[in-house]
Design an enzyme around this catalytic site. Structure first.
Site, PDB file in Angstrom:
ATOM      1  N   LYS A   1       0.756  -1.340  -0.169  1.00  0.00           N
ATOM      2  CA  LYS A   1       0.172   0.035  -0.196  1.00  0.00           C
ATOM      3  C   LYS A   1       1.001   1.258   0.074  1.00  0.00           C
ATOM      4  O   LYS A   1       0.659   2.268  -0.613  1.00  0.00           O
ATOM      5  CB  LYS A   1      -0.886   0.091   1.149  1.00  0.00           C
ATOM      6  CG  LYS A   1      -1.636   1.501   1.516  1.00  0.00           C
ATOM      7  CD  LYS A   1      -2.608   1.735   0.489  1.00  0.00           C
ATOM      8  CE  LYS A   1      -3.076   3.117   0.587  1.00  0.00           C
ATOM      9  NZ  LYS A   1      -4.072   3.549  -0.044  1.00  0.00           N
TER      10      LYS A   1
ATOM     11  N   CYS B   1      -3.097  11.163   1.699  1.00  0.00           N
ATOM     12  CA  CYS B   1      -2.354   9.981   1.286  1.00  0.00           C
ATOM     13  C   CYS B   1      -1.141  10.270   0.772  1.00  0.00           C
ATOM     14  O   CYS B   1       0.037   9.796   1.313  1.00  0.00           O
ATOM     15  CB  CYS B   1      -3.361   9.168   0.425  1.00  0.00           C
ATOM     16  SG  CYS B   1      -4.838   8.759   1.131  1.00  0.00           S
TER      17      CYS B   1
HETATM   18  N1  SAJ Z   1      -1.834  15.433  -8.815  1.00  0.00           N
HETATM   19  C1  SAJ Z   1      -0.797  16.162  -9.557  1.00  0.00           C
HETATM   20  N2  SAJ Z   1      -0.463  15.729 -10.705  1.00  0.00           N
HETATM   21  C2  SAJ Z   1      -0.950  14.693 -11.127  1.00  0.00           C
HETATM   22  C3  SAJ Z   1      -1.872  13.849 -10.467  1.00  0.00           C
HETATM   23  C4  SAJ Z   1      -2.026  14.235  -9.227  1.00  0.00           C
HETATM   24  O1  SAJ Z   1      -0.254  17.399  -9.256  1.00  0.00           O
HETATM   25  O2  SAJ Z   1      -0.795  14.375 -12.270  1.00  0.00           O
HETATM   26  C5  SAJ Z   1      -1.913  15.974  -7.544  1.00  0.00           C
HETATM   27  C6  SAJ Z   1      -3.442  16.398  -7.214  1.00  0.00           C
HETATM   28  O3  SAJ Z   1      -4.088  17.456  -7.593  1.00  0.00           O
HETATM   29  C7  SAJ Z   1      -3.468  16.086  -5.756  1.00  0.00           C
HETATM   30  C8  SAJ Z   1      -2.691  15.105  -5.153  1.00  0.00           C
HETATM   31  O4  SAJ Z   1      -1.695  15.220  -6.621  1.00  0.00           O
HETATM   32  O5  SAJ Z   1      -3.442  17.480  -5.129  1.00  0.00           O
HETATM   33  C9  SAJ Z   1      -3.169  13.742  -4.987  1.00  0.00           C
HETATM   34  O6  SAJ Z   1      -4.166  13.306  -5.801  1.00  0.00           O
HETATM   35  P1  SAJ Z   1      -4.384  12.024  -6.396  1.00  0.00           P
HETATM   36  O7  SAJ Z   1      -5.535  11.937  -7.322  1.00  0.00           O
HETATM   37  O8  SAJ Z   1      -3.170  11.636  -7.211  1.00  0.00           O
HETATM   38  O9  SAJ Z   1      -4.524  10.860  -5.309  1.00  0.00           O
HETATM   39  P2  SAJ Z   1      -5.528  10.933  -3.974  1.00  0.00           P
HETATM   40  O10 SAJ Z   1      -4.682  11.404  -2.795  1.00  0.00           O
HETATM   41  O11 SAJ Z   1      -6.841  11.264  -4.255  1.00  0.00           O
HETATM   42  O12 SAJ Z   1      -5.740   9.221  -3.802  1.00  0.00           O
HETATM   43  C10 SAJ Z   1      -4.444   8.533  -3.787  1.00  0.00           C
HETATM   44  C11 SAJ Z   1      -4.943   7.150  -4.696  1.00  0.00           C
HETATM   45  N3  SAJ Z   1      -3.543   6.396  -4.921  1.00  0.00           N
HETATM   46  C12 SAJ Z   1      -3.039   6.325  -5.960  1.00  0.00           C
HETATM   47  O13 SAJ Z   1      -3.294   6.507  -7.103  1.00  0.00           O
HETATM   48  C13 SAJ Z   1      -1.770   5.546  -6.216  1.00  0.00           C
HETATM   49  C14 SAJ Z   1      -5.910   6.388  -4.318  1.00  0.00           C
HETATM   50  O14 SAJ Z   1      -5.994   5.233  -5.167  1.00  0.00           O
HETATM   51  C15 SAJ Z   1      -5.686   5.826  -2.832  1.00  0.00           C
HETATM   52  O15 SAJ Z   1      -6.629   5.227  -2.215  1.00  0.00           O
HETATM   53  C16 SAJ Z   1      -5.570   7.051  -2.014  1.00  0.00           C
HETATM   54  O16 SAJ Z   1      -4.444   7.983  -2.191  1.00  0.00           O
HETATM   55  C17 SAJ Z   1      -5.114   6.713  -0.615  1.00  0.00           C
HETATM   56  O17 SAJ Z   1      -6.231   6.747   0.275  1.00  0.00           O
HETATM   57  O18 SAJ Z   1      -4.370   6.337  -0.294  1.00  0.00           O
END
Ligand code: SAJ
Length: 407
Positions: free
Chosen positions: A201, A255
């Site tokens: 995880k 996360c």
């Molecule tokens: N972000 C970027 N660029 C990108 C993608 C995301 O700047 O290309 C930023 C987003 O704007 C945000 C942050 O990253 O601020 C995180 O967003 P996210 O959509 O990547 O992730 P979370 O935190 O909403 O959810 C993640 C997910 N993990 C993965 O994709 C590996 C989700 O599957 C998990 O369940 C979750 O963390 C968790 O609870 O662990």
């Protein structure tokens, strides 16, 4: 019966999902207000499909309480932050929950930890609690780890369809836990040992953090060289084995900015790349501030309240503001320039989070000359032409017109 402990972003949808699929469920939370609100039918956060799921779970008799009932299985889904100094996982909430539930555990009860934890956390912090209670893990009480993988904004579909991992002391308990998750999960469920599940995880979210950091670092490099990072990523991604993510104003949520620190805290000598990626992502709000100040200087803007921050949530189309880049940016502005009156707006955030917050898009636009776009909500994507006569710093590459400043 299954008792879900911690009715937050993960525990609540999981409890509702189990109940709506016919499992007898009790949801426990220490927060009386949250429990009262859930009993009254008021959901504590917005998520597509959560309302319908609540109705189905209620029809099947889900109960919300602050008590810890006896149950065959307890699923613990409480927050796991990190220690500010050491960066190690802070397992206090899990420890508290386990301590509270142990007195009601009967022989054969399974304790499932859903919260994200660093490898070894269950062995180090949870097994000793069971011994202290005069019980034997693996005999009287069974332990398992079943981390979630759902993404806010698409939680319900992902709960049903994503593959999952279950770590247990042996295949028999692993299969029992799997049977419970299989009531609603159509994805593949891999059963393994506890430490492998813990590590898997953390490793998944770290993978994403490192890849976002790469995109953010590229944005900085391209700015120096005067190149368009978005064009470069678009072309590079045409390679069949390249998939670069998007740069942004920082990484928020509960996360991705947290879990990689667990590895840095526990393995400081080895986790060099992971630490560097965290630092790159954490530097982005300050980088946005630099970009913002240079636009203000170029256009002679001196008053911060004429600058409007669009988007206060950590990402698009959710109402979650935890660790949001916008809030980090506001903090950075205040650190550097003192208490400035700022203007900000987010269509998803109804409550007042900060001074100078507008609740109407047009009023917000009328009050400012310069808009800093921090979140790519559908609202702004569909209305980007409203920004045509404003100065814009677009950190999410939403505005398709010329003259817009980018990261
Ligand atoms: N972000 C970027 N660029 C990108 C993608 C995301 O700047 O290309 C930023 C987003 O704007 C945000 C942050 O990253 O601020 C995180 O967003 P996210 O959509 O990547 O992730 P979370 O935190 O909403 O959810 C993640 C997910 N993990 C993965 O994709 C590996 C989700 O599957 C998990 O369940 C979750 O963390 C968790 O609870 O662990």
């Amino acid at each position: 019966m299954v008792n879900v402990i911690g009715l937050g972003y993960i525990g609540l949808p999981t409890a509702l999902m189990l109940a709506s699929h016919g499992v007898e469920v009790i949801g426990t939370d220490i927060d009386q207000e949250r429990v009262a609100s859930l009993r009254a039918g008021n959901l504590t956060f917005q998520e597509d499909g959560l309302g319908a799921l609540y109705q189905a779970a209620s029809a099947n008799g889900i109960v919300f309480t602050t008590e810890y009932p006896a149950a065959e299985m307890h699923i613990i889904a409480v927050p796991t932050p990190f220690e500010e100094d050491s960066k190690k996982v802070k397992a206090d909430y899990i420890i508290e929950a386990v301590k509270k539930v142990l007195p009601v555990c009967e022989d054969g009860t399974i304790l499932v930890i859903e919260s994200t934890i660093s490898p070894g956390t269950i062995d180090k912090f949870i097994r000793p609690l069971i011994l202290e209670a005069g019980l034997k893990a693996g005999v009287d009480i069974h332990l398992a780890h079943a981390p979630e993988r759902i993404i806010p904004g698409n939680m319900i579909a992902e709960l049903e369809n994503n593959n999952r991992t279950i770590g247990a002391d042996g295949p028999e308990i692993g299969e029992k836990v799997k049977a419970v998750y299989e009531t609603f999960c159509r994805g593949k469920i891999t059963v393994t040992d506890i430490q492998t599940a813990e590590m898997t995880k953390v490793v998944e979210n770290t993978f994403r953090d490192i890849n976002i950091a790469y995109a953010n670092e590229l944005a900085k490099i391209c700015r120096v060289q005067g190149l368009d990072v978005y064009k470069i990523i678009e072309i590079a991604n045409q390679h069949p084995r390249v998939n670069i993510l998007m740069p942004g104003p920082g990484v928020g949520g509960h996360c991705i900015p947290i879990d990689p620190w667990f590895l840095v805290g526990d393995f400081p000598e080895q986790a060099r790349l992971i630490r560097a990626a965290r630092e790159v992502n954490d530097s982005m709000p300050d980088y946005v501030l630099e970009r913002m100040c240079s636009v203000m200087e170029q256009h002679g803007i001196t008053e911060f309240h004429r600058v409007g921050l669009y988007g206060l949530t950590y990402k698009a189309n959710v109402d979650d503001v935890r660790d949001a880049p916008a809030l980090q940016l506001i903090a950075a502005i205040r650190r550097r320039f003192g208490m400035q009156r700022l203007s900000c707006y987010d269509p998803m955030v109804k409550r007042n989070l900060t001074e100078g917050q507008y609740h109407d898009f047009d009023e917000f636009l009328n009050a400012v000359d310069f808009v800093v776009l921090l979140v790519d909500h559908d609202e702004i994507k569909q209305n980007s032409e409203k920004l045509k006569d404003k100065l814009v710093l677009d950190t999410r590459n939403i505005c398709p017109f010329d003259g817009v400043y980018r990261l």
